[in-house]
Design an enzyme around this catalytic site. Structure first.
Site, PDB file in Angstrom:
ATOM      1  N   ARG A   1      -0.032   8.796   9.516  1.00 39.81           N
ATOM      2  CA  ARG A   1       0.037   7.342   9.683  1.00 39.81           C
ATOM      3  C   ARG A   1       0.351   6.656   8.356  1.00 39.81           C
ATOM      4  O   ARG A   1      -0.253   6.962   7.332  1.00 39.81           O
ATOM      5  CB  ARG A   1      -1.312   6.853  10.189  1.00 39.81           C
ATOM      6  CG  ARG A   1      -1.469   5.366  10.247  1.00 39.81           C
ATOM      7  CD  ARG A   1      -2.893   5.029  10.617  1.00 39.81           C
ATOM      8  NE  ARG A   1      -3.814   5.311   9.555  1.00 39.81           N
ATOM      9  CZ  ARG A   1      -4.546   4.390   8.919  1.00 39.81           C
ATOM     10  NH1 ARG A   1      -4.440   3.121   9.253  1.00 39.81           N
ATOM     11  NH2 ARG A   1      -5.379   4.722   7.975  1.00 39.81           N
TER      12      ARG A   1
ATOM     13  N   HIS B   1     -10.285  10.416   7.832  1.00 42.95           N
ATOM     14  CA  HIS B   1     -10.084   8.969   7.923  1.00 42.95           C
ATOM     15  C   HIS B   1      -9.459   8.521   9.239  1.00 42.95           C
ATOM     16  O   HIS B   1      -9.841   7.503   9.787  1.00 42.95           O
ATOM     17  CB  HIS B   1      -9.188   8.535   6.769  1.00 42.95           C
ATOM     18  CG  HIS B   1      -9.007   7.054   6.658  1.00 42.95           C
ATOM     19  ND1 HIS B   1     -10.065   6.174   6.608  1.00 42.95           N
ATOM     20  CD2 HIS B   1      -7.888   6.288   6.585  1.00 42.95           C
ATOM     21  CE1 HIS B   1      -9.608   4.937   6.506  1.00 42.95           C
ATOM     22  NE2 HIS B   1      -8.295   4.981   6.512  1.00 42.95           N
TER      23      HIS B   1
ATOM     24  N   GLU C   1       0.853  -1.189   0.000  1.00 50.19           N
ATOM     25  CA  GLU C   1       0.000   0.000   0.000  1.00 50.19           C
ATOM     26  C   GLU C   1       0.889   1.239   0.000  1.00 50.19           C
ATOM     27  O   GLU C   1       2.110   1.138   0.112  1.00 50.19           O
ATOM     28  CB  GLU C   1      -0.907   0.015   1.238  1.00 50.19           C
ATOM     29  CG  GLU C   1      -2.005  -1.019   1.179  1.00 50.19           C
ATOM     30  CD  GLU C   1      -3.002  -0.881   2.318  1.00 50.19           C
ATOM     31  OE1 GLU C   1      -4.178  -1.111   2.082  1.00 50.19           O
ATOM     32  OE2 GLU C   1      -2.597  -0.541   3.438  1.00 50.19           O
TER      33      GLU C   1
ATOM     34  N   ARG D   1      -0.229   8.990   1.991  1.00 53.72           N
ATOM     35  CA  ARG D   1      -1.580   9.558   1.881  1.00 53.72           C
ATOM     36  C   ARG D   1      -1.623  11.077   1.875  1.00 53.72           C
ATOM     37  O   ARG D   1      -2.399  11.676   1.141  1.00 53.72           O
ATOM     38  CB  ARG D   1      -2.420   9.077   3.051  1.00 53.72           C
ATOM     39  CG  ARG D   1      -2.872   7.703   2.812  1.00 53.72           C
ATOM     40  CD  ARG D   1      -3.713   7.181   3.907  1.00 53.72           C
ATOM     41  NE  ARG D   1      -3.851   5.767   3.612  1.00 53.72           N
ATOM     42  CZ  ARG D   1      -4.359   4.889   4.418  1.00 53.72           C
ATOM     43  NH1 ARG D   1      -4.786   5.261   5.591  1.00 53.72           N
ATOM     44  NH2 ARG D   1      -4.446   3.638   4.060  1.00 53.72           N
TER      45      ARG D   1
HETATM   46  C1  LIG Z   1     -13.197   2.464   6.465  1.00 52.68           C
HETATM   47  C2  LIG Z   1     -11.910   2.267   7.245  1.00 52.68           C
HETATM   48  C3  LIG Z   1     -10.892   1.520   6.687  1.00 52.68           C
HETATM   49  C4  LIG Z   1      -9.698   1.322   7.403  1.00 52.68           C
HETATM   50  N1  LIG Z   1      -8.739   0.501   6.878  1.00 52.68           N
HETATM   51  C5  LIG Z   1      -7.641   0.222   7.637  1.00 52.68           C
HETATM   52  C6  LIG Z   1      -6.693  -0.742   7.190  1.00 52.68           C
HETATM   53  O1  LIG Z   1      -6.839  -1.343   6.143  1.00 52.68           O
HETATM   54  N2  LIG Z   1      -5.621  -0.983   7.987  1.00 52.68           N
HETATM   55  C7  LIG Z   1      -5.416  -0.336   9.181  1.00 52.68           C
HETATM   56  O2  LIG Z   1      -4.415  -0.592   9.850  1.00 52.68           O
HETATM   57  N3  LIG Z   1      -6.321   0.563   9.618  1.00 52.68           N
HETATM   58  C8  LIG Z   1      -7.418   0.837   8.889  1.00 52.68           C
HETATM   59  N4  LIG Z   1      -8.336   1.743   9.354  1.00 52.68           N
HETATM   60  C9  LIG Z   1      -8.112   2.359  10.681  1.00 52.68           C
HETATM   61  C10 LIG Z   1      -8.385   1.331  11.748  1.00 52.68           C
HETATM   62  O3  LIG Z   1      -9.500   0.559  11.388  1.00 52.68           O
HETATM   63  C11 LIG Z   1      -8.653   2.001  13.082  1.00 52.68           C
HETATM   64  O4  LIG Z   1      -7.700   2.984  13.364  1.00 52.68           O
HETATM   65  C12 LIG Z   1      -8.591   0.949  14.190  1.00 52.68           C
HETATM   66  O5  LIG Z   1      -9.457  -0.111  13.885  1.00 52.68           O
HETATM   67  C13 LIG Z   1      -8.971   1.576  15.505  1.00 52.68           C
HETATM   68  O6  LIG Z   1      -9.148   0.550  16.444  1.00 52.68           O
HETATM   69  P1  LIG Z   1      -9.551   0.920  17.908  1.00 52.68           P
HETATM   70  O7  LIG Z   1      -9.686  -0.353  18.643  1.00 52.68           O
HETATM   71  O8  LIG Z   1      -8.643   1.954  18.428  1.00 52.68           O
HETATM   72  O9  LIG Z   1     -10.972   1.673  17.740  1.00 52.68           O
HETATM   73  P2  LIG Z   1     -12.364   1.181  17.125  1.00 52.68           P
HETATM   74  O10 LIG Z   1     -12.236  -0.041  16.333  1.00 52.68           O
HETATM   75  O11 LIG Z   1     -12.963   2.372  16.463  1.00 52.68           O
HETATM   76  O12 LIG Z   1     -13.193   0.824  18.419  1.00 52.68           O
HETATM   77  C14 LIG Z   1     -13.565   1.829  19.328  1.00 52.68           C
HETATM   78  C15 LIG Z   1     -14.530   1.230  20.297  1.00 52.68           C
HETATM   79  O13 LIG Z   1     -14.817   2.140  21.345  1.00 52.68           O
HETATM   80  C16 LIG Z   1     -16.206   2.188  21.569  1.00 52.68           C
HETATM   81  N5  LIG Z   1     -16.544   3.462  22.179  1.00 52.68           N
HETATM   82  C17 LIG Z   1     -16.416   4.702  21.655  1.00 52.68           C
HETATM   83  N6  LIG Z   1     -16.824   5.615  22.550  1.00 52.68           N
HETATM   84  C18 LIG Z   1     -17.203   4.951  23.656  1.00 52.68           C
HETATM   85  C19 LIG Z   1     -17.740   5.333  24.904  1.00 52.68           C
HETATM   86  N7  LIG Z   1     -17.963   6.618  25.220  1.00 52.68           N
HETATM   87  N8  LIG Z   1     -18.045   4.379  25.798  1.00 52.68           N
HETATM   88  C20 LIG Z   1     -17.856   3.074  25.519  1.00 52.68           C
HETATM   89  N9  LIG Z   1     -17.357   2.648  24.342  1.00 52.68           N
HETATM   90  C21 LIG Z   1     -17.018   3.577  23.430  1.00 52.68           C
HETATM   91  C22 LIG Z   1     -16.786   1.974  20.192  1.00 52.68           C
HETATM   92  O14 LIG Z   1     -18.139   1.614  20.246  1.00 52.68           O
HETATM   93  C23 LIG Z   1     -15.880   0.875  19.691  1.00 52.68           C
HETATM   94  O15 LIG Z   1     -16.259  -0.375  20.217  1.00 52.68           O
HETATM   95  C24 LIG Z   1      -9.522   1.936   8.665  1.00 52.68           C
HETATM   96  C25 LIG Z   1     -10.555   2.705   9.212  1.00 52.68           C
HETATM   97  C26 LIG Z   1     -11.745   2.858   8.521  1.00 52.68           C
HETATM   98  C27 LIG Z   1     -12.834   3.673   9.138  1.00 52.68           C
END
Ligand SMILES: Cc1cc2nc3c(=O)[nH]c(=O)nc-3n(C[C@H](O)[C@H](O)[C@H](O)COP(=O)(O)OP(=O)(O)OC[C@H]3O[C@@H](n4cnc5c(N)ncnc54)[C@H](O)[C@@H]3O)c2cc1C
Length: 588
Positions: A423, A388, A149, A327
């Site tokens: 990132r 994003h 990528e 990006r």
């Molecule tokens: C469309 C898309 C494509 C992507 N593609 C890639 C990729 O190919 N490779 C890559 O490395 N990254 C990718 N990313 C980025 C990556 O997916 C995210 O940065 C990563 O998944 C974040 O993980 P996380 O566990 O920090 O948060 P999240 O997966 O967003 O989880 C956050 C959690 O916190 C919970 N939450 C939020 N607020 C509260 C609250 N007040 N109380 C209780 N719970 C709460 C939510 O409900 C959720 O369960 C992509 C993102 C998107 C949107």
């Protein structure tokens, strides 16, 4: 006025940025007094890759874990991730090369030690994910198929279901959780929105010792309660809903960052927001928009500036990697080309890759585009940058510890320093995975050593009701419009000043009792407070770097801005942002 100032150099060559209004943030969101209590050794907030990984590992090592999540377990950015997860697993590749690509993308602001942890521990963590049950796509020899990528000089992106990597990772982690959920050592609360952090004293001396949490409806508890713990891990994801168009799902309202800000945690580099270059452009669209993964360009698709036969491949000559440049470079080139041609989108051409290949390699993207009336195999698809990823967040060290004792942060909500100003593609899933392990191990060691002994929250934390003003839920769109117009993909002194004024006016209208306390008003208020913080930092940084693009300071300016902006709420509620040059080690 406690206006925020760079602590060091930043002597601007041009007139100073107009002062933005002071940002004042209350300690609490207005909420009913807790009507129930519970406790655990550790509370994990969020069920994306960061929260689930940490909770599963903690469960093996500490007595009790409480996992709370705002809606259902698989709702969050993780399940939407398309492209994959980066790790140097090919024998021809090396962590050192992954590190070098990451540092380039971060434009001088990565924490080299954090990146080293990411790239060296990454391959093993991905193998453990496979052992847990995640099924990645394989090549003819049965090895995990690795692709490339933007910004990567090697094939090192593991993917699943073609372009449904996050969905598969989320599935595997949730199934692993279900396998142990009967264990009394782990409790899961869905539809549980964390409102604020509980602390044993003031921000200067207080330990974080739990959360206030609002549980919606059924189950043993209902309404706002107090959950006590020896350590709290925020894994609440990103802030995409701060903007009118984003790839992030509706739960990404920056709650974790706003919660930490209110409690007095140091926030870092929040101005660095990644705008993905290729998000489907739909006239007048609002909210979550379909992403067309970088992997499509990785397989040979390219950008053109028009859908006519004379459309120009404008990325050629902009960067040695052309359409696969990092990006920020691609987004910036798109914005520049849209300005030159007077349009609000460009086009992605993947037609030469062929229908059979596109449908096999990118089934989700093909289906999503089809549902909007576009055929990737025969149409030029209109795209434009949209929000994003948040590269900044709650400042943490190599073990995920924030500046507040007892508070940890992991995943997109955190700022470990691995992303710097931008990132590198597919590094965020990896960051959540690697740092969740580090955090779980650090908490385990501290609990075993008798640290973080249980403490009671200070009296004001559980008083009759918290009186922090709430923004009416109906104003959420106003915050998004203000942010998109002035603190979005392209910023300037004038645009950030205008946005700061709009947000200040909204904040002024927010009054205790102004809106019914509840999830919609809490989310809107979190967005407002974060928008104010982000705009303050974006106004201060008078240069263009990574995800931060200033039209009035179009160049990177190492002489004045090779450093980080740290923001913290003082006891008077004012948020101060200060400049911290990168350390000599990270400069090397
Ligand atoms: C469309 C898309 C494509 C992507 N593609 C890639 C990729 O190919 N490779 C890559 O490395 N990254 C990718 N990313 C980025 C990556 O997916 C995210 O940065 C990563 O998944 C974040 O993980 P996380 O566990 O920090 O948060 P999240 O997966 O967003 O989880 C956050 C959690 O916190 C919970 N939450 C939020 N607020 C509260 C609250 N007040 N109380 C209780 N719970 C709460 C939510 O409900 C959720 O369960 C992509 C993102 C998107 C949107």
């Amino acid at each position: 006025m406690t206006q925020t100032t760079p602590a060091t150099p930043a002597t601007p060559a041009t007139p100073a940025t107009p002062a933005t209004p002071a940002v004042r943030v209350p300690r609490w969101l207005e909420a009913p007094a807790p009507g129930w209590t519970t406790s655990a050794d550790v509370i994990v907030v969020g069920s994306g890759i960061a929260g689930l990984t940490a909770a599963l590992r903690l469960r093996e090592q500490v007595d009790t874990v409480l996992l709370v999540t705002k809606t259902v377990l698989n709702e969050g950015s993780t399940a939407w991730a398309q492209g994959g997860i980066a790790a140097a697993m090919d024998p021809a590749d090396s962590p050192q090369e992954h590190l070098e690509d990451t540092l380039v993308a971060g434009v001088g602001l990565c924490d080299v030690d954090a990146v080293r942890a990411l790239v060296t521990e990454g391959p093993q963590r991905v193998r453990e994910l496979v052992a847990l049950g995640a099924e990645f796509d394989r090549d003819a020899e049965g090895e995990i198929h690795l692709t490339r990528e933007g910004g990567h000089h090697r094939d090192r992106i593991a993917h699943a279901g073609g372009d449904a990597t996050g969905k598969e990772i989320s599935r595997a982690l949730i199934e692993a959780l279900h396998r142990v959920q009967s264990d009394p050592g782990i409790q899961v609360m869905e539809h549980a929105l964390v409102v604020d952090l509980l602390q044993s004293g003031g921000p200067a001396d207080g330990r974080v010792c739990g959360v206030t949490v609002h549980v919606i409806g059924e189950g043993q508890v209902d309404g706002v309660g107090a959950a006590h713990a020896r350590a709290v891990l925020l894994a609440a994801g990103g802030l995409g809903q701060l903007y009118s168009a984003t790839t992030n799902p509706s739960v990404s309202t920056g709650d974790g960052m706003a919660i930490a800000l209110r409690a007095g945690a140091v926030m870092a580099d929040v101005e660095f927001v990644q705008f993905h270059p290729t998000v489907l452009w739909l006239e007048g669209a609002n909210g979550q928009q379909p992403l067309i993964s970088e992997a499509v360009r990785g397989e040979g698709a390219f950008l053109v500036d028009s859908d006519q036969p004379d459309g120009v491949r404008f990325m050629r000559g902009v960067h040695e990697l052309a359409d696969l440049a990092p990006r920020d470079v691609v987004s910036r080139a798109i914005v520049a080309r849209m300005r030159e041609t007077g349009t609000d989108h460009v086009f992605l051409d993947a037609r030469h890759l062929g229908r059979e290949f596109l449908e096999r390699r990118f089934p989700s993207i093909v289906a999503s585009l089809r549902s909007h009336g576009f055929d990737l195999a025969s149409d030029l698809v209109p795209v434009a940058p949209a929000q994003h990823y948040a590269s900044g967040g709650v400042k943490v060290d190599l073990t995920g510890r924030s500046s507040l004792d007892g508070l940890y942060a992991c995943g997109e909500v955190s700022c470990t320093g691995v992303h710097g100003a931008n990132r590198l593609a597919s590094n965020s899933l990896l960051e959540g995975l690697v740092f969740a392990h580090r955090i779980a191990d650090d908490i385990t060691a501290r609990l075993a050593a008798g640290e973080l002994a249980p403490v009671a929250p200070a009296a004001d934390a559980t008083g009759p009701s918290h009186d922090g003003a709430l923004l009416g839920a109906a104003h959420r769109g106003d915050v998004q419009l203000a942010m998109t117009s002035g603190s979005g993909a392209v910023r300037s002194a004038g645009s950030t000043a205008a946005t700061a004024e709009m947000l200040a006016a909204l904040a002024k209208g927010a009054e205790p009792g102004g809106d019914t306390p509840g999830p919609a008003a809490w989310e809107a208020t979190n967005l407002l407070q974060l928008g104010q913080l982000l705009t303050q930092a974006a106004a201060l940084r008078e240069e263009t770097r990574g995800g931060h693009l200033r039209s009035d300071f179009p160049e990177r300016d190492d002489a004045h801005w090779l450093g980080h902006l740290h923001s913290v709420r003082g006891v008077d509620g004012l948020v101060a942002t200060t400049y911290h040059p990168v350390s000599a080690t990270d400069r090397a």
